[in-house]
Structures are given as C-alpha cells and as structure tokens.
Design an enzyme around this catalytic site. Structure first.
Site, PDB file in Angstrom:
ATOM      1  N   ARG A   1       7.949   5.585   2.992  1.00 42.35           N
ATOM      2  CA  ARG A   1       7.273   6.747   3.547  1.00 42.35           C
ATOM      3  C   ARG A   1       5.783   6.472   3.662  1.00 42.35           C
ATOM      4  NH1 ARG A   1      11.673   8.998   5.627  1.00 42.35           N
ATOM      5  NH2 ARG A   1      13.127   9.786   4.067  1.00 42.35           N
ATOM      6  N   THR A   2       5.103   7.313   4.443  1.00 47.14           N
ATOM      7  CA  THR A   2       3.654   7.176   4.571  1.00 47.14           C
ATOM      8  C   THR A   2       3.008   7.492   3.222  1.00 47.14           C
ATOM      9  OG1 THR A   2       3.772   7.878   6.874  1.00 47.14           O
ATOM     10  CG2 THR A   2       1.615   7.940   5.823  1.00 47.14           C
ATOM     11  N   GLN A   3       2.423   6.492   2.609  1.00 52.14           N
ATOM     12  CA  GLN A   3       1.773   6.688   1.320  1.00 52.14           C
ATOM     13  C   GLN A   3       0.284   6.979   1.468  1.00 52.14           C
ATOM     14  OE1 GLN A   3       3.558   6.656  -1.670  1.00 52.14           O
ATOM     15  NE2 GLN A   3       5.282   6.602  -0.246  1.00 52.14           N
TER      16      GLN A   3
END
Length: 244
Positions: free
Chosen positions: A21-23
């Site tokens: 996921r976009t961290q």
C-alpha cells in the site's frame, strides 16, 4: 492432499512481500488557497513539486478544470492527483455521452470525490491528497474541500497544507462576499507571499485560476515581488537559547 498442505505451508513461510500500500508520498505539492468572490471562485497554487525535502520540479500544474462548471486544486502526492484526474475525466466523458443537455456541476463532483477518497481510505490505500473543488453553475457558487480520508466541508474560503495555518487567519480577517476580481487576486497573492516566506516547499512560481458562469481561466505562471531584508530573516537564531 499432501502437496496442497505443503504449498500452503510454503506460502506462509515465504519471504516475498504481499500486496503493498501507499506508505509515504514521494513527489508532493504544497498549499492551495481558494476563495469566493463577487462573480465566482478564485484559486491559487505554486508550481513546486518536492521530492522529499528537495524542491525537484518547478513546473507542476496543480490546478485543473473539470467539465464545464468546476475547478480542482490539489496538494499532496502528484501521481495520486493524476490518478484522480483520470477518474474525473472518465466521469465527465460518461456524462457527456448521455447528451441530455445537462452536465456535472461542482456539488456533484465534490460529492463524488468524497466517496472516492473515503473508499480508498477504507481499503487502507489512500490517495494522498487534499483537494479543493470550486465552481459556478446556474448562478450558484460552490467551494469545498476533501481530505485524504474523506473528511469534507463547504466554506467561503479554504486552504490546504501550510496554508491552513498561515493563510486562513489572513482570509478570516480580510475576506468579504463582495470582493472584486482585483481585490480577490490581491488577497490570494498576499496569502501566497506569506507562504513563500514561511514554507520551505513553496516556490516563487504561481498560477491563479478563476471560474465564473463564462468558464475557467488559468493564468500563465508568474512570480511575486518579495523582500528578504527582514532582520528575522537575516539572523533567524538571534536570541535563541541552546547549543545550536
């Protein structure tokens, strides 16, 4: 049966990463400021794109028209904003294909964005942006904000990023509903100048956009006149305590 059990065990012990996921955002834009004025909506943003703490890109357009009646501005991750624009382009195209004489207004687009941002937040894969959506349709002015987790509201003047702290006090003090175009532009430039002084991610290259019943106009990039001779700028640590 044995082979299925071994496969399951191997998958549990595998060191390969799962779905990512976009961290963290990578290339980001700073503040956007918008307000209602007598004839419509005005919106301003600089054109900087920061790669971490490096001001890497200086020609990033973060204000875009949406359909016939709306204008969007975004701070945050630039690639996520590009994805949002793809969603909106698809919505506008689908709406045009009906050819029924109607078109999406700013309230509908704002509502759509709230659902998109909240949906992605619930998937733990957010679009890392704060969005401003303004527009005029049938004489009704609209200005609203949507955050990366779907929080949304309407207001007479809004700002994202550092602008929410630095520009909003100026807007609360000086905004009124009968602002002319020239007064609105001057007020936005005052806000953007303060942000340029105080926000290290800001760049002195701006665009101001307006939307009225006649349509959208986005200015060519330009720079503001600045003054850096303030004593606090020349010696920022004067009077500070500590070993630094």
């Amino acid at each position: 049966m044995g082979s299925s059990s071994e496969t399951r065990q191997n998958s549990l012990l595998s060191s390969e990463p799962g779905i990512q996921r976009t961290q963290y955002p990578y290339v980001t834009g700073s503040s956007v400021v918008a307000l209602k004025y007598k004839d419509g909506i005005l919106m301003a943003a600089d054109m900087g794109g920061s790669y971490g703490s490096t001001l890497r890109y200086k020609s990033v357009e973060r204000i875009k028209p949406v359909g016939k009646h709306s204008l969007i501005g975004a701070s945050g991750e630039i690639s996520d904003f590009q994805e949002i624009m793809r969603y909106l382009d698809e919505q506008v195209l689908n709406d045009n294909m009906w050819d029924d004489g109607n078109s999406l207004g700013p309230k509908e687009i704002h509502s759509y964005l709230t659902r998109v941002m909240y949906n992605r937040r619930n998937k733990f894969d957010p679009l890392w942006n704060t969005l401003l959506l303004g527009g005029v349709k049938k004489g009704q002015k609209f200005l609203g904000m949507v955050t990366m987790i779907g929080v949304n509201f309407e207001e007479n003047h809004v700002a994202t990023g550092f602008g929410n702290h630095m520009a909003q006090p100026i807007l609360r003090s000086e905004w009124h509903e009968n602002l002319t175009f020239e007064e609105g532009v001057a007020l936005l430039e005052k806000c953007m100048r303060v942000l340029l002084y105080r926000d290290r991610s800001a760049v002195n290259k701006f665009q101001i956009a307006k939307i009225t019943e006649e349509g959208v106009t986005i200015s060519q990039p330009y720079a503001l006149k600045t003054f850096w001779g303030f004593k606090a700028f020349e010696n920022p640590t004067a009077g500070a305590e500590g070993s630094w």
